[in-house]
Design a protein around this motif. Structure first.
Motif, short mmCIF file in Angstrom:
data_model
loop_
_atom_site.label_atom_id
_atom_site.label_comp_id
_atom_site.label_asym_id
_atom_site.label_seq_id
_atom_site.Cartn_x
_atom_site.Cartn_y
_atom_site.Cartn_z
N VAL A 99 35.73 36.96 51.69
CA VAL A 99 36.15 37.34 51.36
C VAL A 99 38.17 36.60 50.90
N THR A 100 38.10 35.60 49.93
CA THR A 100 39.79 34.72 50.38
C THR A 100 40.16 35.09 48.88
N PHE A 101 41.96 36.00 48.69
CA PHE A 101 42.73 35.70 48.40
C PHE A 101 43.72 35.03 47.83
N VAL A 102 43.64 34.31 46.70
CA VAL A 102 44.67 33.37 45.93
C VAL A 102 45.56 33.85 45.08
N GLN A 103 47.13 32.79 45.73
CA GLN A 103 47.52 33.72 44.73
C GLN A 103 48.60 32.93 44.12
N TYR A 112 38.13 36.42 46.02
CA TYR A 112 36.86 34.63 45.77
C TYR A 112 36.03 35.10 46.90
N TYR A 113 34.95 35.19 46.25
CA TYR A 113 33.53 35.50 47.34
C TYR A 113 32.76 34.50 48.13
N GLN A 114 33.49 33.74 49.20
CA GLN A 114 32.92 32.48 49.07
C GLN A 114 31.82 32.30 50.79
N GLY A 115 31.39 30.67 51.14
CA GLY A 115 31.10 30.64 51.93
C GLY A 115 30.74 29.79 52.42
N VAL A 116 30.85 29.28 53.56
CA VAL A 116 31.05 27.77 54.39
C VAL A 116 30.20 27.40 55.18
N HIS A 117 29.17 26.67 55.47
CA HIS A 117 28.48 26.05 55.57
C HIS A 117 28.64 24.89 56.96
N ARG A 124 31.25 27.10 49.29
CA ARG A 124 30.44 27.52 47.67
C ARG A 124 30.91 28.59 47.47
N THR A 125 31.56 28.68 45.81
CA THR A 125 32.05 29.94 45.80
C THR A 125 30.69 30.99 44.88
N TYR A 126 31.12 32.06 45.14
CA TYR A 126 29.64 32.61 44.89
C TYR A 126 30.07 33.86 43.44
N ALA A 127 31.31 34.38 43.84
CA ALA A 127 31.86 35.20 43.09
C ALA A 127 34.13 35.29 42.66
N ARG A 128 33.83 35.53 42.12
CA ARG A 128 35.32 35.88 41.63
C ARG A 128 35.60 36.89 41.06
N TYR A 129 37.03 37.68 41.50
CA TYR A 129 37.66 39.22 41.20
C TYR A 129 38.76 38.71 40.89
N HIS A 130 39.12 39.37 39.62
CA HIS A 130 40.50 39.26 38.34
C HIS A 130 40.84 40.01 39.04
N LEU A 131 41.96 40.04 39.97
CA LEU A 131 42.80 41.79 40.38
C LEU A 131 44.17 41.99 38.95
N ASP A 132 43.78 40.86 38.53
CA ASP A 132 45.22 41.53 37.08
C ASP A 132 44.10 42.24 35.74
N PRO A 136 39.06 45.39 36.96
CA PRO A 136 38.87 44.55 37.75
C PRO A 136 36.89 44.56 37.99
N GLY A 137 36.86 43.86 38.32
CA GLY A 137 35.18 43.58 39.20
C GLY A 137 34.93 42.27 39.70
N TRP A 138 33.81 41.87 40.29
CA TRP A 138 32.83 40.63 40.69
C TRP A 138 32.80 40.05 38.99
N GLU A 139 32.67 38.92 39.04
CA GLU A 139 32.02 38.12 38.23
C GLU A 139 31.47 37.36 39.29
N SER A 140 29.32 37.10 38.70
CA SER A 140 29.34 35.81 39.36
C SER A 140 30.34 34.27 39.32
N VAL A 141 29.97 33.29 39.88
CA VAL A 141 30.34 32.38 39.38
C VAL A 141 29.19 31.21 40.39
#
Length: 181
Positions: A99-103, A112-117, A124-132, A136-141
């Motif tokens: 999980v990455t946090f971006v401000q 963002y829930y992400q993965g790296v190969h 790749r980004t799997y889901a986004r979480y809007h804290l504001d 709030p909750g995970w939204e599938s991307v």
């Protein structure tokens, strides 16, 4: 001083015109052998050549308690962090997920829930979480894999280079990946 002369004569075997197609065929076979040996590197297997991502686990719970900041270029408009407790290394497909946090400069924080190969250096980004958001909750991307060398993947590349991937190789397991950050 004795002088020796070398006699040039016709080589035994096929006449000149008939030998050319065989020489061409031998050259082609040698080239194919080199190409095959270049593709079949030691330690590689069919699984490396035909890589497929395994089932993606659900996004973990969001927590900033164990977030570490990732160094970004000075001109970057965002601050980036990774939740160390969210980092996992899949032994099935070699993908490092986190999980990455971006401000942004405006103060809005997203996760963002992400993965790296690491082998292909794709992310790749799997889901986004809007804290504001009020709830709030995970939204599938479910974005497709993207080359992390591209300009639009700067922060994902920074996360990968900060510890998820070292020389295109993921950490051997989740515990060691978490220690790297």
């Amino acid at each position: 001083m004795t002088t020796r002369t070398i006699q040039h004569g016709r080589k035994r075997g096929l006449p000149g015109a008939a030998a050319r197609p065989l020489a061409w065929l031998a050259g082609c076979l040698a080239g194919m052998a080199l190409a095959v040996s270049a593709q079949a590197q030691p330690g590689s297997s069919d699984a490396d050549i035909f890589w497929k991502e395994s089932d993606v686990p659900p996004a973990p719970a969001v927590s900033t308690a164990h977030a570490v900041q990732i160094d970004m270029p000075i001109y970057s408009e965002v601050m980036v962090g990774v939740d160390v407790n969210s980092i996992t290394v899949s032994s099935k497909d070699g993908v490092v997920r986190y999980v990455t946090f971006v401000q942004g400069r405006n103060g809005v924080l997203s996760a963002y829930y992400q993965g790296v190969h690491c082998k292909t250096f794709h992310g790749r980004t799997y889901a986004r979480y809007h804290l504001d958001q009020p709830s709030p909750g995970w939204e599938s991307v479910d974005e497709p894999w993207q080359d992390l060398k591209e300009k639009k993947s700067r922060y994902a590349r920074a996360v990968a280079q900060a510890g998820a991937c070292e020389h295109y190789v993921p950490a051997p397991n989740t515990e060691q990946a978490r220690r790297i950050y």
